[in-house]
Design a protein around this motif. Structure first.
Motif, PDB file in Angstrom:
ATOM      1  N   GLY A 284       3.102   6.000   4.454  1.00 48.46           N
ATOM      2  CA  GLY A 284       1.874   5.776   5.191  1.00 48.46           C
ATOM      3  C   GLY A 284       2.181   5.330   6.600  1.00 48.46           C
ATOM      4  O   GLY A 284       3.296   5.499   7.115  1.00 48.46           O
ATOM      5  N   SER A 285       1.204   4.747   7.254  1.00 47.95           N
ATOM      6  CA  SER A 285       1.387   4.270   8.623  1.00 47.95           C
ATOM      7  C   SER A 285       0.961   2.814   8.739  1.00 47.95           C
ATOM      8  O   SER A 285      -0.011   2.386   8.096  1.00 47.95           O
ATOM      9  CB  SER A 285       0.580   5.128   9.615  1.00 47.95           C
ATOM     10  OG  SER A 285      -0.797   5.011   9.365  1.00 47.95           O
ATOM     11  N   LEU A 286       1.677   2.069   9.555  1.00 51.43           N
ATOM     12  CA  LEU A 286       1.395   0.663   9.785  1.00 51.43           C
ATOM     13  C   LEU A 286       1.290   0.420  11.289  1.00 51.43           C
ATOM     14  O   LEU A 286       2.209   0.772  12.041  1.00 51.43           O
ATOM     15  CB  LEU A 286       2.493  -0.206   9.177  1.00 51.43           C
ATOM     16  CG  LEU A 286       2.428  -1.716   9.460  1.00 51.43           C
ATOM     17  CD1 LEU A 286       1.164  -2.333   8.870  1.00 51.43           C
ATOM     18  CD2 LEU A 286       3.674  -2.413   8.900  1.00 51.43           C
ATOM     19  N   SER A 287       0.204  -0.159  11.715  1.00 51.29           N
ATOM     20  CA  SER A 287      -0.022  -0.448  13.126  1.00 51.29           C
ATOM     21  C   SER A 287      -0.209  -1.934  13.301  1.00 51.29           C
ATOM     22  O   SER A 287      -1.016  -2.563  12.604  1.00 51.29           O
ATOM     23  CB  SER A 287      -1.272   0.323  13.615  1.00 51.29           C
ATOM     24  OG  SER A 287      -1.577  -0.028  14.952  1.00 51.29           O
ATOM     25  N   LEU A 288       0.558  -2.526  14.268  1.00 49.30           N
ATOM     26  CA  LEU A 288       0.481  -3.955  14.539  1.00 49.30           C
ATOM     27  C   LEU A 288      -0.043  -4.171  15.942  1.00 49.30           C
ATOM     28  O   LEU A 288       0.450  -3.557  16.896  1.00 49.30           O
ATOM     29  CB  LEU A 288       1.861  -4.602  14.382  1.00 49.30           C
ATOM     30  CG  LEU A 288       2.595  -4.371  13.057  1.00 49.30           C
ATOM     31  CD1 LEU A 288       3.952  -5.088  13.067  1.00 49.30           C
ATOM     32  CD2 LEU A 288       1.747  -4.839  11.875  1.00 49.30           C
TER      33      LEU A 288
ATOM     34  N   ALA B  42       0.838  -1.197   0.000  1.00 48.06           N
ATOM     35  CA  ALA B  42       0.000   0.000   0.000  1.00 48.06           C
ATOM     36  C   ALA B  42       0.872   1.246   0.000  1.00 48.06           C
ATOM     37  O   ALA B  42       2.006   1.228   0.486  1.00 48.06           O
ATOM     38  CB  ALA B  42      -0.932   0.012   1.206  1.00 48.06           C
ATOM     39  N   ALA B  43       0.335   2.332  -0.543  1.00 40.17           N
ATOM     40  CA  ALA B  43       1.037   3.610  -0.573  1.00 40.17           C
ATOM     41  C   ALA B  43       0.090   4.712  -0.116  1.00 40.17           C
ATOM     42  O   ALA B  43      -1.111   4.671  -0.408  1.00 40.17           O
ATOM     43  CB  ALA B  43       1.559   3.902  -1.974  1.00 40.17           C
ATOM     44  N   LEU B  44       0.637   5.671   0.618  1.00 43.61           N
ATOM     45  CA  LEU B  44      -0.169   6.792   1.109  1.00 43.61           C
ATOM     46  C   LEU B  44      -1.401   6.292   1.838  1.00 43.61           C
ATOM     47  O   LEU B  44      -2.507   6.818   1.669  1.00 43.61           O
ATOM     48  CB  LEU B  44      -0.571   7.707  -0.052  1.00 43.61           C
ATOM     49  CG  LEU B  44       0.575   8.386  -0.805  1.00 43.61           C
ATOM     50  CD1 LEU B  44       0.064   9.053  -2.074  1.00 43.61           C
ATOM     51  CD2 LEU B  44       1.279   9.399   0.080  1.00 43.61           C
ATOM     52  N   SER B  45      -1.213   5.269   2.649  1.00 42.40           N
ATOM     53  CA  SER B  45      -2.338   4.598   3.292  1.00 42.40           C
ATOM     54  C   SER B  45      -2.042   4.342   4.760  1.00 42.40           C
ATOM     55  O   SER B  45      -0.890   4.353   5.202  1.00 42.40           O
ATOM     56  CB  SER B  45      -2.634   3.266   2.594  1.00 42.40           C
ATOM     57  OG  SER B  45      -2.892   3.437   1.223  1.00 42.40           O
ATOM     58  N   SER B  46      -3.098   4.080   5.502  1.00 41.83           N
ATOM     59  CA  SER B  46      -2.955   3.600   6.875  1.00 41.83           C
ATOM     60  C   SER B  46      -3.393   2.148   6.915  1.00 41.83           C
ATOM     61  O   SER B  46      -4.444   1.791   6.379  1.00 41.83           O
ATOM     62  CB  SER B  46      -3.792   4.443   7.841  1.00 41.83           C
ATOM     63  OG  SER B  46      -5.172   4.307   7.571  1.00 41.83           O
ATOM     64  N   VAL B  47      -2.572   1.318   7.535  1.00 43.11           N
ATOM     65  CA  VAL B  47      -2.839  -0.124   7.603  1.00 43.11           C
ATOM     66  C   VAL B  47      -2.779  -0.554   9.060  1.00 43.11           C
ATOM     67  O   VAL B  47      -1.792  -0.296   9.754  1.00 43.11           O
ATOM     68  CB  VAL B  47      -1.813  -0.918   6.770  1.00 43.11           C
ATOM     69  CG1 VAL B  47      -2.094  -2.416   6.884  1.00 43.11           C
ATOM     70  CG2 VAL B  47      -1.844  -0.472   5.312  1.00 43.11           C
TER      71      VAL B  47
END
Length: 278
Positions: free
Chosen positions: A271-275, A210-215
């Motif tokens: 973007g941002s990635l949250s685990l 993903a690009a320019l996205s929050s996951v």
């Protein structure tokens, strides 16, 4: 002594009746079943069925200008929008907005396995695929919101699940119940919520690009999962419960060596990635 009288119910007008297209497709005598849904802006709702039919439901088109066409060739059934050119211009000139887009409600049979492909424009979609025997799933949608839930396990092993999204939000719930060997999620300028709740029935590899996205990714502590991340010019937020090991983040069940194993590779650019461990 008074007796109660039934309350008169309003009857649909002829124009309202013409707005609704009933849908009913029985299982064809074919080995490879495939349902394809191709529609522009709409509201799509899918749920597991309780009848003997493969596909049952209806389309409601408030404008009356975007009829649904059902075609069948062998084991492939296609539900697609068949607007005329004049109908499209009439729909636009009339100033119709999202409130006027067609609504499609479908109940899918659970007696035989099949492939499902959904390709739609700007939409608001809710797909509960719990217990539906899918051998392969492809969903591509434009702007809007799509929520997919495997509320109960898929009785059929799935070779591949592909999810592609434009701007908007995509929520994937109980992904372990999908019974998928491989899951691919890709898109840009969107938000993604991936919840791997449910029962993991086989080794599953998931790749997220993903690009320019929050996951946001959530995995139960009882599921053996290893997550590797790559976020160029992005941000990674790591919740409690993971152990850094061999270049990845492991859940407690993975550290204990439990199987089957969920392997996730997440590449989020700008973007941002949250685990999270649940």
């Amino acid at each position: 002594m008074s007796t109660s009288q039934p309350i008169p119910q309003p009857q649909p007008t002829p124009s309202e009746t013409r707005m609704v297209t009933p849908i009913e497709v029985l299982y064809p005598d074919a080995g490879d079943l495939h349902l394809r849904i191709a529609e522009g802006a709409c509201r799509l709702n899918i749920a597991p069925g309780t009848s003997d039919a493969w596909i049952r439901g209806s389309q409601r088109d408030p404008s009356g200008l975007r009829p649904l066409h059902v075609s069948q060739e062998g084991g492939t059934v296609r539900l697609s929008e068949q607007p005329t050119t004049s109908g499209v211009w009439d729909w636009l000139r009339a100033g119709h907005g999202f409130a006027d887009v067609p609504a499609i409600d479908l109940a899918l049979g659970t007696a035989k396995p099949f492939r499902l492909t959904v390709e739609i424009g700007a939409s608001e979609n809710r797909l509960d695929l719990g217990g539906v025997p899918l051998s392969r799933l492809t969903v591509r949608h434009g702007a809007g919101k799509t929520a997919i839930d495997f509320s109960s396990p898929n009785p059929q092993p799935m070779t591949l699940m592909e999810i592609g999204a434009g701007a908007g939000s995509t929520e994937l719930r109980n992904l372990a119940n999908a019974h998928a060997a491989e899951i691919l999620v890709e898109g840009g300028m969107a938000s993604y919520t991936l919840d791997f709740g449910g029962i993991l029935q086989q080794d599953t590899h998931t790749r997220i690009t993903a690009a320019l996205s929050s996951v946001e990714i959530t995995v139960p502590a009882t599921t053996a999962a290893r997550i590797s991340t790559e976020s160029p010019l992005g941000h990674v937020e790591l919740g409690d419960g993971f152990t850094a090991k061999e270049g990845a983040f492991w859940t407690p069940a993975a550290v204990e060596g439990r199987t089957p194993t969920l392997t996730i590779s997440a590449n989020v650019t700008l973007g941002s990635l949250s685990l999270r461990v649940s």
